[in-house]
Write a protein that holds these residues in place. Structure first.
Motif, PDB file in Angstrom:
ATOM      1  N   UNK A  61       0.881  -1.140   0.163  1.00 56.12           N
ATOM      2  CA  UNK A  61      -0.002   0.025   0.013  1.00 56.12           C
ATOM      3  C   UNK A  61       0.869   1.326   0.137  1.00 56.12           C
ATOM      4  N   UNK A  62       1.946   1.066   0.839  1.00 56.40           N
ATOM      5  CA  UNK A  62       2.729   2.372   0.832  1.00 56.40           C
ATOM      6  C   UNK A  62       3.670   2.674  -0.443  1.00 56.40           C
ATOM      7  N   UNK A  63       4.041   1.318  -0.916  1.00 59.59           N
ATOM      8  CA  UNK A  63       4.724   1.482  -2.446  1.00 59.59           C
ATOM      9  C   UNK A  63       3.780   2.096  -3.466  1.00 59.59           C
ATOM     10  N   UNK A  64       2.754   1.535  -3.470  1.00 60.36           N
ATOM     11  CA  UNK A  64       1.768   2.283  -4.517  1.00 60.36           C
ATOM     12  C   UNK A  64       1.195   3.747  -4.132  1.00 60.36           C
ATOM     13  N   UNK A  65       0.965   4.123  -2.887  1.00 61.89           N
ATOM     14  CA  UNK A  65       0.350   5.335  -2.732  1.00 61.89           C
ATOM     15  C   UNK A  65       1.491   6.532  -2.670  1.00 61.89           C
ATOM     16  N   UNK A  66       2.920   6.059  -2.417  1.00 62.65           N
ATOM     17  CA  UNK A  66       3.889   7.045  -2.542  1.00 62.65           C
ATOM     18  C   UNK A  66       4.272   7.441  -3.676  1.00 62.65           C
ATOM     19  N   UNK A  67       3.836   6.339  -4.800  1.00 67.18           N
ATOM     20  CA  UNK A  67       4.353   6.856  -6.339  1.00 67.18           C
ATOM     21  C   UNK A  67       3.056   7.365  -7.073  1.00 67.18           C
ATOM     22  N   UNK A  68       2.084   7.178  -6.705  1.00 69.94           N
ATOM     23  CA  UNK A  68       0.881   7.431  -7.516  1.00 69.94           C
ATOM     24  C   UNK A  68      -0.040   8.418  -6.688  1.00 69.94           C
ATOM     25  N   UNK A  69       0.194   8.666  -5.447  1.00 65.93           N
ATOM     26  CA  UNK A  69      -0.486   9.552  -4.725  1.00 65.93           C
ATOM     27  C   UNK A  69      -1.805   8.970  -3.834  1.00 65.93           C
ATOM     28  N   UNK A  70      -2.472   9.302  -2.819  1.00 64.86           N
ATOM     29  CA  UNK A  70      -3.439   8.803  -1.983  1.00 64.86           C
ATOM     30  C   UNK A  70      -4.514   8.825  -2.696  1.00 64.86           C
ATOM     31  N   UNK A  71      -5.107   9.555  -3.569  1.00 62.72           N
ATOM     32  CA  UNK A  71      -6.134   9.828  -3.969  1.00 62.72           C
ATOM     33  C   UNK A  71      -6.410   8.647  -5.033  1.00 62.72           C
ATOM     34  N   UNK A  72      -5.460   8.487  -6.037  1.00 56.59           N
ATOM     35  CA  UNK A  72      -5.490   7.248  -6.967  1.00 56.59           C
ATOM     36  C   UNK A  72      -5.204   6.127  -6.417  1.00 56.59           C
ATOM     37  N   UNK A 179     -12.432  14.785  -2.831  1.00 58.48           N
ATOM     38  CA  UNK A 179     -10.889  14.697  -2.235  1.00 58.48           C
ATOM     39  C   UNK A 179      -9.896  15.294  -3.396  1.00 58.48           C
ATOM     40  N   UNK A 180      -9.088  16.452  -3.212  1.00 55.28           N
ATOM     41  CA  UNK A 180      -8.380  16.849  -4.073  1.00 55.28           C
ATOM     42  C   UNK A 180      -7.205  16.065  -4.532  1.00 55.28           C
ATOM     43  N   UNK A 181      -6.699  16.404  -5.644  1.00 57.00           N
ATOM     44  CA  UNK A 181      -5.723  15.671  -6.144  1.00 57.00           C
ATOM     45  C   UNK A 181      -4.488  15.703  -5.025  1.00 57.00           C
ATOM     46  N   UNK A 182      -3.846  14.620  -5.000  1.00 62.12           N
ATOM     47  CA  UNK A 182      -2.746  14.257  -4.025  1.00 62.12           C
ATOM     48  C   UNK A 182      -1.510  13.859  -4.747  1.00 62.12           C
ATOM     49  N   UNK A 183      -0.381  14.665  -4.836  1.00 62.80           N
ATOM     50  CA  UNK A 183       0.618  14.227  -5.511  1.00 62.80           C
ATOM     51  C   UNK A 183       1.278  13.165  -4.918  1.00 62.80           C
ATOM     52  N   UNK A 184       2.237  12.348  -5.612  1.00 66.48           N
ATOM     53  CA  UNK A 184       3.098  11.526  -4.918  1.00 66.48           C
ATOM     54  C   UNK A 184       3.979  12.031  -3.991  1.00 66.48           C
ATOM     55  N   UNK A 185       4.445  10.957  -3.008  1.00 68.30           N
ATOM     56  CA  UNK A 185       5.253  11.562  -1.853  1.00 68.30           C
ATOM     57  C   UNK A 185       6.863  11.806  -2.302  1.00 68.30           C
ATOM     58  N   UNK A 186       7.265  12.654  -1.746  1.00 67.57           N
ATOM     59  CA  UNK A 186       8.645  13.361  -1.971  1.00 67.57           C
ATOM     60  C   UNK A 186       9.474  12.180  -2.098  1.00 67.57           C
ATOM     61  N   UNK A 187       9.460  11.153  -1.150  1.00 70.93           N
ATOM     62  CA  UNK A 187      10.373   9.997  -1.018  1.00 70.93           C
ATOM     63  C   UNK A 187       9.488   8.780  -1.196  1.00 70.93           C
ATOM     64  N   UNK A 188       9.724   7.993  -2.284  1.00 73.12           N
ATOM     65  CA  UNK A 188       9.046   6.489  -2.450  1.00 73.12           C
ATOM     66  C   UNK A 188       9.344   5.638  -1.382  1.00 73.12           C
ATOM     67  N   UNK A 189       8.280   4.996  -1.077  1.00 74.37           N
ATOM     68  CA  UNK A 189       8.262   4.003  -0.075  1.00 74.37           C
ATOM     69  C   UNK A 189       8.930   2.574  -0.574  1.00 74.37           C
TER      70      UNK A 189
END
Length: 406
Positions: A61-72, A179-189
């Motif tokens: 889950x962290x791997x995916x959300x940190x790369x595509x953002x929480x909303x996606x 839910x507003x668009x959420x960018x990927x995390x600064x550091x990928x998990x």
């Protein structure tokens, strides 16, 4: 706590519907077994496949959300749940339903872990207040789920599955719009981050405690409908009472006990009482009134446990909250997946009383694990630094605290 951005309310609303899916299926376990000529252990695999896949999927889950953002990530999770629930309702065999429930578990993993992290990171106020808001959504969903499941299950056992699909479609639209668009995390998990997080003994101890607690929780949830031997409407009403008790205690009772006695002492006593309650169910399994009463009372203990354990996980280790949630959920759900199947198997082949004894023993063992972990959780009740955006926000927070104390 109640004055939150619309993004938090959007995710909370979707969480209510997501958690309806847990209790929505409970009233139809017995009808599925009767109509598809299945045993309790076979039907309990609906929970086992769901939890096993969800536990393992928590690692990504962290791997995916940190790369595509929480909303996606949330939207993908919702789409998968919609498909899994609809396909389960279309199946004609127990093993077909079990397989599609596994897909449902994948979607739930992507949604639940990301929803918790999103609410905690986006909400105004402290982590504790954000978690109470999340638990309120969880409790409301769990409470309403059995009631809706009982109504739909009274028409057909397929009804609750299709009901989940429709409700999740509504949640999908709400999340996409609010839910507003959420960018990927600064550091990928990394996929290894949850395993690294489990090196912290506090987090590992709480996760193992939750795994053992799950044996009691899913024995109650997955096996109790069989000795109760009632219709979908009656089972739905009993578990509706359970859900109401869970929701109330998670939002109102848990914070008060925490303030007065501390997090870990409250959890130790609470789990001990839950173990004793399961022992009462083991002794009184032949009495439907005893089982029904104990199910509702258990909601009080489960609500307290859910709120305080979730908050403890968020603070137990100096790691990102999403990583902590993924590590904890991997151990809790992955390891606890055997509990529903084991309860059904023991009830079929040994004694209808034994599943509750095993559940009581496992929860009591969890008390021992938490007691040993206590030295690593001394910081849990330390005051938090709460960022407040304005004087008005401080005034509102004071009003909420005053109302809660009243």
């Amino acid at each position: 706590m109640w004055h939150q951005p619309k993004a938090v309310w959007a995710v909370a609303f979707a969480s209510v519907i997501a958690f309806m899916g847990i209790g929505l299926v409970d009233p139809i376990l017995k009808p599925i077994a009767d109509q598809l000529n299945a045993t309790p252990s076979q039907v309990s695999l609906l929970f086992t496949s769901y939890m096993a896949v969800m536990g393992v999927a928590m690692l990504i889950t962290g791997v995916v959300s940190s790369r595509i953002g929480a909303k996606k990530t949330l939207l993908i999770g919702l789409v998968i749940i919609i498909a899994g629930a609809a396909l389960a309702g279309s199946s004609s065999t127990v093993m077909g339903i079990v397989g599609w429930r596994a897909l449902w578990g994948l979607g739930n993993a992507l949604f639940v872990a990301t929803a918790l992290a999103t609410i905690v990171s986006s909400a105004r106020g402290s982590v504790a207040q954000a978690i109470i808001l999340y638990e309120a959504a969880l409790g409301l969903g769990i409470a309403v789920g059995p009631l809706v499941g009982g109504v739909l299950g009274g028409i057909s056992w397929r009804g609750p599955f299709f009901g989940v699909s429709v409700l999740m479609a509504i949640a999908l639209v709400v999340t996409a719009l609010l839910l507003p668009a959420t960018p990927p995390a600064a550091k990928a998990t990394s996929i290894l981050d949850p395993f690294r997080a489990l090196r912290h003994r506090g987090l590992l101890g709480v996760a193992i405690t939750a795994l053992l607690y799950n044996f009691g929780f899913f024995t109650l949830l997955a096996f109790t409908p069989f000795p109760l031997d009632m219709g979908a409407h009656q089972i739905g009403l009993i578990f509706f009472g359970w859900g109401i008790a869970l929701a109330y205690s998670s939002v109102f009772v848990a914070p008060r006990l925490q303030r007065r006695f501390g997090t870990v002492p409250t959890l130790l006593v609470n789990l001990t009482l839950l173990s004793a309650l399961l022992a009462v169910m083991a002794i009184g399994t032949d009495s439907k009134s005893v089982l029904a009463t104990c199910v509702v009372v258990a909601g009080v203990f489960l609500g307290i446990n859910n709120t305080l354990v979730t908050e403890t996980v968020m603070k137990a280790a100096p790691v990102e909250r999403g990583v902590a949630s993924a590590a904890y959920s991997f151990v809790r759900f992955g390891g606890g997946a055997i509990a529903p199947w084991l309860a059904g198997k023991l009830g079929e082949e040994v004694s209808v009383h034994l599943p509750f004894w095993v559940g009581a023993g496992a929860v009591l063992l969890g008390v021992g694990v938490l007691a040993l972990t206590r030295p690593y959780l001394q910081h849990i009740d330390d005051p938090e630094d709460v960022e407040v955006g304005s004087v008005e926000a401080e005034r509102r927070e004071a009003m909420v605290i005053t109302a809660a104390d009243a």
